[in-house]
Design a protein around this motif. Structure first.
Motif, short mmCIF file in Angstrom:
data_model
loop_
_atom_site.label_atom_id
_atom_site.label_comp_id
_atom_site.label_asym_id
_atom_site.label_seq_id
_atom_site.Cartn_x
_atom_site.Cartn_y
_atom_site.Cartn_z
N GLN A 1 82.08 -16.31 28.21
CA GLN A 1 80.66 -16.27 27.91
C GLN A 1 79.99 -15.18 28.74
OE1 GLN A 1 78.70 -19.99 28.60
NE2 GLN A 1 76.67 -19.19 28.07
N VAL A 2 79.24 -14.33 28.04
CA VAL A 2 78.58 -13.22 28.72
C VAL A 2 77.31 -13.72 29.39
CG1 VAL A 2 77.50 -10.97 28.42
CG2 VAL A 2 79.51 -11.59 27.04
N GLN A 3 77.13 -13.32 30.63
CA GLN A 3 75.89 -13.62 31.34
C GLN A 3 75.40 -12.38 32.07
OE1 GLN A 3 76.64 -17.20 33.82
NE2 GLN A 3 75.04 -18.16 32.57
N LEU A 4 74.12 -12.10 31.89
CA LEU A 4 73.44 -11.07 32.66
C LEU A 4 72.28 -11.76 33.37
CD1 LEU A 4 73.26 -8.20 29.99
CD2 LEU A 4 74.95 -8.48 31.80
N VAL A 5 72.30 -11.76 34.69
CA VAL A 5 71.30 -12.49 35.45
C VAL A 5 70.52 -11.53 36.33
CG1 VAL A 5 70.89 -14.34 37.10
CG2 VAL A 5 72.76 -14.54 35.44
N GLU A 6 69.25 -11.38 35.98
CA GLU A 6 68.37 -10.48 36.74
C GLU A 6 67.74 -11.21 37.91
OE1 GLU A 6 67.55 -9.39 32.28
OE2 GLU A 6 67.87 -11.20 33.48
N ALA B 1 73.31 -9.13 37.74
CA ALA B 1 74.70 -9.53 37.94
C ALA B 1 75.33 -9.88 36.60
CB ALA B 1 74.77 -10.71 38.89
N ALA B 2 76.42 -9.21 36.29
CA ALA B 2 77.07 -9.40 34.98
C ALA B 2 78.36 -10.18 35.13
CB ALA B 2 77.36 -8.05 34.35
N SER B 3 78.63 -11.02 34.14
CA SER B 3 79.90 -11.73 34.06
C SER B 3 80.28 -11.88 32.60
CB SER B 3 79.81 -13.09 34.75
OG SER B 3 78.82 -13.89 34.15
N GLY B 4 81.57 -12.04 32.36
CA GLY B 4 82.04 -12.23 30.99
C GLY B 4 82.22 -10.94 30.21
N ILE B 5 82.04 -9.79 30.87
CA ILE B 5 82.25 -8.50 30.23
C ILE B 5 83.06 -7.60 31.17
CG2 ILE B 5 80.14 -8.54 28.84
CD1 ILE B 5 78.85 -6.65 30.90
N PHE C 1 79.89 -0.26 22.20
CA PHE C 1 79.97 -0.11 20.75
C PHE C 1 78.88 -0.94 20.10
CE2 PHE C 1 84.44 0.51 22.26
CZ PHE C 1 84.46 1.87 22.08
N SER C 2 79.19 -1.89 19.26
CA SER C 2 78.17 -2.67 18.57
C SER C 2 77.77 -3.94 19.31
CB SER C 2 78.66 -3.04 17.17
OG SER C 2 79.82 -3.83 17.24
N ALA C 3 78.41 -4.21 20.41
CA ALA C 3 78.10 -5.43 21.18
C ALA C 3 76.96 -5.15 22.15
CB ALA C 3 79.32 -5.89 21.94
N VAL C 4 75.92 -5.97 22.05
CA VAL C 4 74.74 -5.80 22.90
C VAL C 4 74.42 -7.15 23.54
CG1 VAL C 4 72.31 -5.17 23.01
CG2 VAL C 4 73.85 -3.99 21.41
N HIS C 5 74.16 -7.13 24.82
CA HIS C 5 73.84 -8.37 25.54
C HIS C 5 72.58 -8.16 26.36
CE1 HIS C 5 77.87 -9.70 24.46
NE2 HIS C 5 78.32 -8.56 24.95
N TRP C 6 71.80 -9.23 26.49
CA TRP C 6 70.53 -9.18 27.23
C TRP C 6 70.50 -10.27 28.29
CZ3 TRP C 6 66.90 -5.47 26.49
CH2 TRP C 6 66.96 -4.74 25.30
N GLY C 7 69.81 -9.97 29.37
CA GLY C 7 69.50 -10.98 30.35
C GLY C 7 68.22 -11.70 29.98
#
Length: 115
Positions: A1-6, A23-27, A100-106
């Motif tokens: 699971q992707v997590q971006l925590v600001e 802080a990023a995890s899962g990528i 590429f086409s994968a985009v994740h947001w915090g």
């Protein structure tokens, strides 16, 4: 699971400084283009700064010379050093990761610049 925590947002007086962290995890962090966006009340979300996997950096004109984006791939963390803050920098700041086409947001962190 992707997590971006600001983190790192808050209230600061004009002319002050803040450092945001993401802080990023899962990528596989080092492969991603990372960016900071912001959204002020009643306005569209805008790109503030971006840093590619190779280290190429771009800033929106309004923050050039005041903000610095950098990344620590060993810590899977993205930073935004914000100096000489102005009231117009007040916004919710969001971390973004793209590959590429994968985009994740915090979830965002609030920055308020006010006396």
């Amino acid at each position: 699971q992707v997590q971006l925590v600001e983190s790192g947002g808050g209230l600061v007086q004009p002319g002050g400084s803040l450092r945001l962290s993401c802080a990023a995890s899962g990528i596989i962090f080092k492969l991603h283009t990372m960016g900071w966006y912001r959204q002020a009340p009643g306005k569209d979300r805008e790109l503030v700064a971006v840093i590619t996997a190779g280290g190429t950096i771009n800033y929106v004109d309004s923050v050039k010379g005041r903000f610095t984006i950098y990344r620590d791939n060993a810590k899977n963390t993205l930073y935004l050093q914000m100096n000489s803050l102005k009231p117009e920098d007040t916004a919710d700041y969001y971390c973004n990761a793209r590959l590429f086409s994968a985009v994740h947001w915090g979830q965002g962190t609030q920055v308020t610049v006010s006396s």
